[in-house]
Design a protein around this motif. Structure first.
Motif, PDB file in Angstrom:
ATOM      1  N   CYS A 199       9.803  22.259  82.539  1.00 47.13           N
ATOM      2  CA  CYS A 199       8.891  22.533  81.420  1.00 47.13           C
ATOM      3  C   CYS A 199       9.383  21.845  80.147  1.00 47.13           C
ATOM      4  O   CYS A 199       8.591  21.236  79.402  1.00 47.13           O
ATOM      5  CB  CYS A 199       8.772  24.034  81.191  1.00 47.13           C
ATOM      6  N   VAL A 205       8.647  18.120  80.216  1.00 48.03           N
ATOM      7  CA  VAL A 205       7.252  17.816  79.895  1.00 48.03           C
ATOM      8  C   VAL A 205       7.049  17.825  78.380  1.00 48.03           C
ATOM      9  O   VAL A 205       6.410  16.928  77.816  1.00 48.03           O
ATOM     10  CB  VAL A 205       6.307  18.832  80.575  1.00 48.03           C
ATOM     11  N   ILE A 206       7.607  18.843  77.728  1.00 49.08           N
ATOM     12  CA  ILE A 206       7.434  18.972  76.274  1.00 49.08           C
ATOM     13  C   ILE A 206       8.129  17.831  75.542  1.00 49.08           C
ATOM     14  O   ILE A 206       7.557  17.196  74.647  1.00 49.08           O
ATOM     15  CB  ILE A 206       7.977  20.334  75.804  1.00 49.08           C
ATOM     16  N   SER A 244       8.864  14.930  76.586  1.00 45.48           N
ATOM     17  CA  SER A 244       8.268  13.608  76.845  1.00 45.48           C
ATOM     18  C   SER A 244       7.203  13.252  75.818  1.00 45.48           C
ATOM     19  O   SER A 244       6.852  12.090  75.651  1.00 45.48           O
ATOM     20  CB  SER A 244       7.668  13.585  78.258  1.00 45.48           C
ATOM     21  N   GLU A 245       6.653  14.261  75.126  1.00 49.82           N
ATOM     22  CA  GLU A 245       5.669  14.042  74.073  1.00 49.82           C
ATOM     23  C   GLU A 245       6.307  14.090  72.686  1.00 49.82           C
ATOM     24  O   GLU A 245       5.622  14.314  71.685  1.00 49.82           O
ATOM     25  CB  GLU A 245       4.574  15.109  74.173  1.00 49.82           C
ATOM     26  N   TYR A 288       1.317  23.837  73.230  1.00 47.32           N
ATOM     27  CA  TYR A 288       1.157  22.436  73.657  1.00 47.32           C
ATOM     28  C   TYR A 288      -0.093  22.349  74.534  1.00 47.32           C
ATOM     29  O   TYR A 288      -0.004  22.149  75.759  1.00 47.32           O
ATOM     30  CB  TYR A 288       2.392  21.973  74.437  1.00 47.32           C
ATOM     31  N   THR A 304      -2.326  20.203  75.202  1.00 48.52           N
ATOM     32  CA  THR A 304      -2.677  18.976  75.926  1.00 48.52           C
ATOM     33  C   THR A 304      -1.752  18.695  77.108  1.00 48.52           C
ATOM     34  O   THR A 304      -1.975  17.737  77.853  1.00 48.52           O
ATOM     35  CB  THR A 304      -2.628  17.769  74.969  1.00 48.52           C
ATOM     36  N   LEU A 305      -0.723  19.505  77.286  1.00 47.50           N
ATOM     37  CA  LEU A 305       0.272  19.233  78.323  1.00 47.50           C
ATOM     38  C   LEU A 305       0.016  20.068  79.576  1.00 47.50           C
ATOM     39  O   LEU A 305      -0.545  21.164  79.517  1.00 47.50           O
ATOM     40  CB  LEU A 305       1.678  19.519  77.793  1.00 47.50           C
ATOM     41  N   THR A 306       0.447  19.534  80.709  1.00 44.54           N
ATOM     42  CA  THR A 306       0.333  20.236  81.991  1.00 44.54           C
ATOM     43  C   THR A 306       1.719  20.647  82.472  1.00 44.54           C
ATOM     44  O   THR A 306       2.622  19.799  82.558  1.00 44.54           O
ATOM     45  CB  THR A 306      -0.322  19.334  83.049  1.00 44.54           C
TER      46      THR A 306
END
Length: 615
Positions: free
Chosen positions: A458, A461-462, A464-465, A588, A590-592
């Motif tokens: 998780c 993912v966060i 990476s943006e 967040y 927009t994130l998956t």
């Protein structure tokens, strides 16, 4: 100009002239500082009156000194998150810090007298550093080999002396505070938080989160009669402080240990420095001595239950990080390994892992070295595997220890044993030992490992943006991981180039990912401690918390034990991981994120019946 440049030239054999530019104060300013420097040095000493109640980021704690709710270390986003959090959301956090800050302490004068005698005699016992430096070796030969050996020995001696000097300064600071406070009826420690929510006293030197010396010197200012259960818990506390294998025994066996050493307890209390000095063999000698003195007083009394005790009695979690993972994963086997399930004696996860490691290494040692190169190393290690070898690695596994970190931990333990002297062989043994230990951990704590991996994924993912990981603890504290790349600002002068650093806008993606699992668990253990603190206050108990070690009077241990178990069950009856995932989706959008890991069906109410959950 308030400041001016100065040129400093250093001469050495290798580089005859080496220049450094430094900033020095203008003489006019310097003369003014002489008169005002005492006001610039912020004296965060213990308070003689209760701290101000916390009501905001910079509203609470000390009456007149700058006080901040959280130690953000310049993290702008964390500061903004705390400042913008509604007062109602933060109310329980404020109450918990107020509870910790309102605990009244005093100096244990009998222990202080012993410490002063030991320190005046040169230290070097009971964990106190030697007040004398080691001898600096002299060179007696011009031979190249002798010069090389002399240089190595001299560097080693100087390093030891620098470390001793630092430790002596630290002890002097602690004792200076103890001297100033010893005649006071009581004093208080305002507390604030680190960014994960763990609470710390704002005074840095003499406090109960520090060393055995500090803990031995401190006791509750308020005394309470031992009562019916107090003598029992005082004896258990003494056994725990003695440490070693004693702490891993059942309660009955710990009581028997103390009963079998009552003569030593009485001798330690009456003649701490001129008697048998049994207390010096304890893992925590000064705290052990304080317990001997309190127990001796009770044993000599015609009515032990009426003896007033000021001693804080500790109840410590069993590998607490893994306890939180076991509660999150609800895996029965993992829960049993860390005492979430009742047993006849404490389950010892370190011994369990050591046994598994020993089994793996024993099997490897029986293999053909020409087929399996690990066989040779396994034969060297098979008789060296014990609880101590794996303990640090097991303890730090839940806080993100890497393979390299585990290797260095095991290498240090092998060095202490001294059976492998060849450096290359030692390194190979440490590599193999770390690999086997982490494999054994993965076998026993599969659910914990799954949650750890999910948390890290998780965070990946966060990050990476280019976003920091943020979440809100179950008690309402907003947390933002402060791992950002530093921005450098270059200032060129005629002497040199200065590089000033401050927090940048880009996150450190790797740090955000690797640090999130341990930081999240720390935020949960701090939540449990704060929930317990508030409940103890409401029940009229004195309470002090040192992360996963909860303290109260001997007569109140039974009540505190009930409370801390109830609060643990209350905490993990919440859908913590589901709430975290929902929090991520909100923060967040927009994130998956990956799906939640599978969990077991362990009944958390079993914790209420487990005597060794905290013990």
């Amino acid at each position: 100009m308030f400041f001016k440049w100065a040129l400093l030239c250093l001469f050495c054999r290798q580089n005859p002239v080496k220049r450094y530019g430094v900033i020095v104060c203008d003489p006019v300013i310097h003369s003014g500082l002489d008169r005002s420097v005492n006001h610039m040095m912020v004296p965060y000493v213990p308070m003689l009156v209760p701290p101000k109640k916390w009501k905001g980021y910079d509203k609470g704690g000390y009456l007149f000194l700058p006080s901040y709710l959280m130690r953000t270390h310049g993290s702008r986003q964390q500061q903004d998150a705390i400042k913008c959090a509604p007062v109602k959301q933060m109310q329980k956090v404020y109450e918990a810090l107020d509870t910790l800050g309102n605990t009244k302490w005093r100096v244990n004068r009998r222990i202080l007298n012993v410490v002063e005698t030991v320190w005046g005699g040169g230290g070097n016992i009971a964990g106190l550093v030697n007040r004398n430096d080691v001898h600096i070796p002299e060179l007696h030969s011009d031979a190249a080999e002798e010069i090389k050996k002399w240089k190595w020995n001299m560097r080693k001696a100087k390093k030891i002396n620098r470390e001793r000097h630092s430790q002596r300064c630290d002890i002097e600071l602690k004792l200076s505070v103890a001297h100033k406070m010893k005649d006071e009826d009581g004093f208080y420690y305002p507390h604030n938080l680190d960014f994960r929510g763990r609470a710390y006293p704002m005074h840095p030197h003499l406090n109960h989160l520090s060393s055995d010396l500090c803990r031995g010197l401190l006791e509750f200012a308020e005394g309470r009669p031992l009562g019916k259960s107090g003598v029992y818990w005082l004896k258990i506390h003494l056994a725990n402080l003695y440490g070693g294998v004693v702490k891993k025994l059942s309660y009955d066996q710990r009581l028997a240990f103390v009963e079998n050493h009552l003569n030593e307890v009485l001798d330690s209390a009456d003649n701490p420095l001129n008697g048998n000095r049994w207390w010096l063999k304890a893992e925590d000698p000064f705290q052990c001595l304080a317990a001997c003195m309190n127990l001796s007083e009770a044993l000599k009394s015609s009515s032990p239950h009426t003896v007033i005790s000021h001693l804080p009695i500790h109840q410590d979690g069993s590998c607490n990080g893994l306890q939180h993972y076991a509660a999150l994963g609800k895996d029965s086997m993992e829960a049993a390994a860390v005492n979430l399930i009742a047993g006849d004696k404490p389950a010892d996860v370190y011994s369990e892992i050591a046994a598994r490691v020993h089994d793996i290494i024993r099997l490897d040692s029986e293999k053909d070295p020409t087929i399996d190169p690990n066989a040779t190393i396994a034969k060297l290690l098979v008789d060296q595997v014990d609880r101590k070898l794996v303990k640090q690695t097991v303890m730090t596994s839940v806080y993100g220890v890497t393979y390299v970190g585990a290797r260095e931990q095991i290498k240090r333990r092998l060095q202490e044993k001294g059976l492998i002297t060849d450096d290359r062989l030692l390194f190979s043994a440490a590599c193999y030992g770390a690999k086997v230990t982490m494999a054994a951990l993965g076998e026993l704590f599969q659910a914990a490992r799954g949650i750890m991996v999910w948390l890290g994924d998780c965070a990946k993912v966060i990050a990476s943006e280019n976003q920091p990981v943020r979440w809100t603890t179950p008690l309402g504290l907003p947390v933002v991981q402060p791992y950002f790349k530093s921005q450098r600002h270059i200032i060129k002068t005629s002497l040199q180039v200065l590089a000033l650093q401050r927090e940048g806008d880009s996150v450190e993606a790797r740090k955000q990912r690797t640090a999130f699992p341990p930081n999240f668990v720390h935020s949960l253990d701090s939540t449990h401690m704060m929930m317990t603190a508030i409940a103890c206050r409401d029940s009229g108990l004195q309470f002090a918390g040192v992360h996963d070690s909860f303290w109260t009077h001997a007569c109140d241990v039974d009540k505190m034990n009930q409370i801390l178990r109830e609060k643990f069950v209350e905490l993990y009856s919440m859908p913590i991981l589901e709430n975290l995932l929902e929090n991520f989706h909100t923060s967040y959008p927009t994130l998956t994120f990956p799906a939640l890991p599978k969990r077991g069906n362990f009944d958390l109410r079993e914790v209420l019946k487990s005597p060794y959950f905290f013990n």
